[in-house]
Design a protein around this motif. Sequence first.
Motif, PDB file in Angstrom:
ATOM      1  N   VAL A   5       0.858  -1.175   0.000  1.00 52.72           N
ATOM      2  CA  VAL A   5       0.000   0.000   0.000  1.00 52.72           C
ATOM      3  C   VAL A   5       0.900   1.232   0.000  1.00 52.72           C
ATOM      4  CG1 VAL A   5      -1.730   1.266   1.322  1.00 52.72           C
ATOM      5  CG2 VAL A   5      -1.841  -1.211   1.217  1.00 52.72           C
ATOM      6  N   ALA A   6       0.509   2.229  -0.791  1.00 50.07           N
ATOM      7  CA  ALA A   6       1.252   3.490  -0.769  1.00 50.07           C
ATOM      8  C   ALA A   6       0.608   4.409   0.263  1.00 50.07           C
ATOM      9  CB  ALA A   6       1.228   4.146  -2.148  1.00 50.07           C
ATOM     10  N   GLY A   7       1.434   5.072   1.037  1.00 55.69           N
ATOM     11  CA  GLY A   7       0.938   6.089   1.960  1.00 55.69           C
ATOM     12  C   GLY A   7       1.389   7.446   1.456  1.00 55.69           C
ATOM     13  N   ASP A  64       2.286  -3.821  -8.177  1.00 55.30           N
ATOM     14  CA  ASP A  64       2.390  -4.390  -6.834  1.00 55.30           C
ATOM     15  C   ASP A  64       1.514  -3.674  -5.806  1.00 55.30           C
ATOM     16  OD1 ASP A  64       4.511  -6.325  -7.480  1.00 55.30           O
ATOM     17  OD2 ASP A  64       5.708  -4.524  -7.862  1.00 55.30           O
ATOM     18  N   LEU A  65       0.903  -2.570  -6.212  1.00 51.81           N
ATOM     19  CA  LEU A  65       0.111  -1.781  -5.262  1.00 51.81           C
ATOM     20  C   LEU A  65      -1.319  -2.288  -5.171  1.00 51.81           C
ATOM     21  CD1 LEU A  65       0.851   2.036  -5.795  1.00 51.81           C
ATOM     22  CD2 LEU A  65       1.607   0.555  -3.923  1.00 51.81           C
ATOM     23  N   ALA A  66      -1.826  -2.416  -3.927  1.00 51.37           N
ATOM     24  CA  ALA A  66      -3.230  -2.773  -3.733  1.00 51.37           C
ATOM     25  C   ALA A  66      -4.086  -1.522  -3.593  1.00 51.37           C
ATOM     26  CB  ALA A  66      -3.384  -3.643  -2.495  1.00 51.37           C
ATOM     27  N   PRO A 108      -7.337   1.694  -5.980  1.00 52.87           N
ATOM     28  CA  PRO A 108      -8.242   2.414  -5.080  1.00 52.87           C
ATOM     29  C   PRO A 108      -7.466   3.415  -4.227  1.00 52.87           C
ATOM     30  CG  PRO A 108      -8.604   0.044  -4.920  1.00 52.87           C
ATOM     31  CD  PRO A 108      -7.391   0.246  -5.781  1.00 52.87           C
ATOM     32  N   CYS A 109      -7.989   4.624  -4.106  1.00 51.86           N
ATOM     33  CA  CYS A 109      -7.342   5.641  -3.288  1.00 51.86           C
ATOM     34  C   CYS A 109      -8.303   6.056  -2.194  1.00 51.86           C
ATOM     35  CB  CYS A 109      -6.957   6.857  -4.122  1.00 51.86           C
ATOM     36  SG  CYS A 109      -5.636   6.486  -5.299  1.00 51.86           S
ATOM     37  N   CYS A 289      -4.931   3.308   7.040  1.00 50.48           N
ATOM     38  CA  CYS A 289      -6.359   3.574   6.800  1.00 50.48           C
ATOM     39  C   CYS A 289      -6.802   2.918   5.493  1.00 50.48           C
ATOM     40  CB  CYS A 289      -6.626   5.073   6.726  1.00 50.48           C
ATOM     41  SG  CYS A 289      -6.699   5.844   8.339  1.00 50.48           S
ATOM     42  N   ALA A 290      -5.943   2.993   4.464  1.00 54.18           N
ATOM     43  CA  ALA A 290      -6.291   2.373   3.179  1.00 54.18           C
ATOM     44  C   ALA A 290      -6.404   0.851   3.352  1.00 54.18           C
ATOM     45  CB  ALA A 290      -5.239   2.703   2.124  1.00 54.18           C
ATOM     46  N   LEU A 291      -5.471   0.241   4.082  1.00 56.39           N
ATOM     47  CA  LEU A 291      -5.516  -1.201   4.339  1.00 56.39           C
ATOM     48  C   LEU A 291      -6.815  -1.587   5.058  1.00 56.39           C
ATOM     49  CD1 LEU A 291      -2.066  -2.518   5.644  1.00 56.39           C
ATOM     50  CD2 LEU A 291      -3.434  -3.427   3.755  1.00 56.39           C
TER      51      LEU A 291
END
Length: 298
Positions: A5-7, A64-66, A108-109, A289-291
């Motif tokens: 996940v990107a923060g 690789d990003l969810a 998804p963002c 939060c995204a996770l």
Amino acid sequence: VSKLVAGIDLGGTFVKTAVVNGQGQIMAKSSRPSNASGGPNAVMDAMEEGVDAVLREARMSRKDLAAAGIGAPGPMNWQSGVVYSPPNLPGWKDIPLAQLMIDRLGVPCCLTLGTGVGGGIVVFGKLLRGIDGTAAEIGHLCVMRGGRQCNCGAKGCLEQYGSVTGMLKTAIEGMQEGRKTLLTELCKGDTSRLTGKMVSDAAEAGDEYARWVIEETGRWLGIGIASLVNLLNPEKVVLTGGMIGAGEMLFKPIRETVNAQAFAVPAKRAQIVAADLGGDAGVVGSAGCALDRLKTGE
Ligand SMILES: [Zn+2]
């Protein structure tokens, strides 16, 4: 979720990005100017570049990003992903930030409230959102009726006293009244060049006025936190951001003010501490939060 996940921690001055794994560990991180004066597109360019930079550093790609979690300044609606008109991002009005970043990144963002004097109120392990998702604008608690003009349009907001910008305003007020201080030398007589680092450097060098400025900032924060303590009876008040480097010089007056100002039982209960994550709290919290939202489908 096995993917990364990107923060993204979006502030008025810097965009910080990180790739974070499912355990909340940072694989790579970076920071770049947010180019806020260039308007929404320039800021989103910086966000996108920041995500690509950390992916490269972690030897990963967008595949690789969810998801990406974005800590953005409020007021905003975390569900619709719209940022209304943040005082520190000129030219932003009702920007559908989550959708625009989905278009750019292809994942998804999810929006969450960013850092600064502001942040989150966690109740029973969940963020307090409010009916429109605009809750927890702590930076805009009024601490002084008719006080300093705030970018939000109101006067006397905590942010105008308890942030780095607020601290500099306090410092400059005294300097303009002729207070003797090392700061005059450090900024070469031009108060517009004064920085938070100059204030902490001067305080460390034993400058009494600089020390007073930091303590005074702590007292302002204490006034705001005392109201929160009376309102919420929290177990912990966790502070993050550039200010916390001042350590006990800042925390002691915060605690003294809260003890003097709030009811004894909640004041004794509330532990006022610096965030363990230090400057990484924004990116890790946004990714977290995204996770969470991926898992719960909220
Ligand atoms: Zn305000």
